[in-house]
Design a protein around this motif. Structure first.
Motif, PDB file in Angstrom:
ATOM      1  N   ALA A  33       0.945  -1.148  -0.008  1.00  0.00           N
ATOM      2  CA  ALA A  33      -0.029   0.051  -0.071  1.00  0.00           C
ATOM      3  C   ALA A  33       0.685   1.088   0.053  1.00  0.00           C
ATOM      4  N   ALA A  34       1.932   1.231   0.847  1.00  0.00           N
ATOM      5  CA  ALA A  34       2.739   2.462   0.874  1.00  0.00           C
ATOM      6  C   ALA A  34       3.454   2.521  -0.160  1.00  0.00           C
ATOM      7  N   VAL A  49       5.152   8.631   4.530  1.00  0.00           N
ATOM      8  CA  VAL A  49       5.151   7.396   4.718  1.00  0.00           C
ATOM      9  C   VAL A  49       5.498   7.008   6.373  1.00  0.00           C
ATOM     10  N   TYR A  50       4.781   6.365   7.057  1.00  0.00           N
ATOM     11  CA  TYR A  50       4.777   5.926   8.466  1.00  0.00           C
ATOM     12  C   TYR A  50       6.114   4.802   8.383  1.00  0.00           C
ATOM     13  N   THR A  51       6.929   4.737   9.598  1.00  0.00           N
ATOM     14  CA  THR A  51       7.866   4.021   9.285  1.00  0.00           C
ATOM     15  C   THR A  51       8.206   3.066  10.792  1.00  0.00           C
ATOM     16  N   PHE A  65       4.961   2.065   5.765  1.00  0.00           N
ATOM     17  CA  PHE A  65       3.724   1.868   5.783  1.00  0.00           C
ATOM     18  C   PHE A  65       2.723   3.058   5.367  1.00  0.00           C
ATOM     19  N   SER A  66       1.567   2.538   4.972  1.00  0.00           N
ATOM     20  CA  SER A  66       0.498   3.763   4.313  1.00  0.00           C
ATOM     21  C   SER A  66      -0.016   4.690   5.468  1.00  0.00           C
ATOM     22  N   ASP A  67      -0.180   4.062   6.769  1.00  0.00           N
ATOM     23  CA  ASP A  67      -0.912   4.708   7.801  1.00  0.00           C
ATOM     24  C   ASP A  67      -0.389   3.886   9.268  1.00  0.00           C
TER      25      ASP A  67
END
Length: 202
Positions: A33-34, A49-51, A65-67
């Motif tokens: 998704a990301a 991006v969340y990491t 990650f996307s969220d």
């Protein structure tokens, strides 16, 4: 800990995305998704991006990650023995979070094994350790009991658990309630059966 990045998309490869954050390039191994979201950003434009930063003896890796909910699911996957960060990101690149949750809820080992690098024994262990022990809302980083819908007199406990799980996936309570009723009309009885059938009809 690096938990979030926002910067210019400098380069995209099949293995990682390079984000330029104030002149510093971060190589981020992304979930499906990301990766899809950042791939839609033109080179030189900003993306986010969340990491999760993993530090090991043989090096440092940054996963994206996307969220926050997807990141929370990744962390739950890696809590299972035998599921490392690379395997978990592979699972999230093959199955969307709601598909993964349905596979866990219905103990669909075959579906889980579609993820690259995830063998049957590990898939069975993943189902064994996560199935029935953690709610869908918790797995996807929901707010927990405080945000759960209040039970109605007409709804059974199974109905409410299923509705809460579906709202945790982003559906409205009204949509979730209708889907649960349809699932029960087809013969679903347990929470897992109701969720699986409801998702198929959403």
């Amino acid at each position: 800990m690096i938990g979030y990045l926002r910067g210019k998309v400098a380069y995209i490869s099949p293995d990682y995305v390079l984000l330029d954050v104030n002149g510093v390039g971060y190589e981020v191994v992304c979930s499906g998704a990301a990766f899809s979201r950042l791939s839609g950003v033109k080179k030189g434009e900003e993306g986010e991006v969340y990491t999760f930063l993993q530090v090991k003896e043989d090096g440092v890796s940054l996963y994206g990650f996307s969220d926050p909910k997807e990141k929370a699911l990744f962390l739950k996957l890696t809590s299972v023995q035998g599921v490392g960060a690379k395997m978990a990101i592979g699972v999230l690149s093959t199955l969307r979070p709601e598909e993964l949750m349905e596979a866990i809820a219905t103990a669909d080992v075959k579906r889980l094994c579609a993820a690259k690098g995830l063998g049957k024994k590990t898939a069975e262990r993943l189902v064994l350790e996560l199935h029935g022990k953690i709610s869908v809302d918790e797995l996807l980083g929901g707010a927990g009991e405080a945000a759960a819908p209040k039970a109605t007199k007409q709804a059974s406990r199974e109905d409410e658990d299923a509705i809460s799980a579906l709202t945790g996936l982003g559906f409205t309570r009204q949509e979730s309630a209708r889907a649960v009723e349809r699932a029960k009309d087809t013969g679903a009885r347990t929470v897992e059966e109701i969720i699986a059938m409801a998702l198929r009809g959403m």
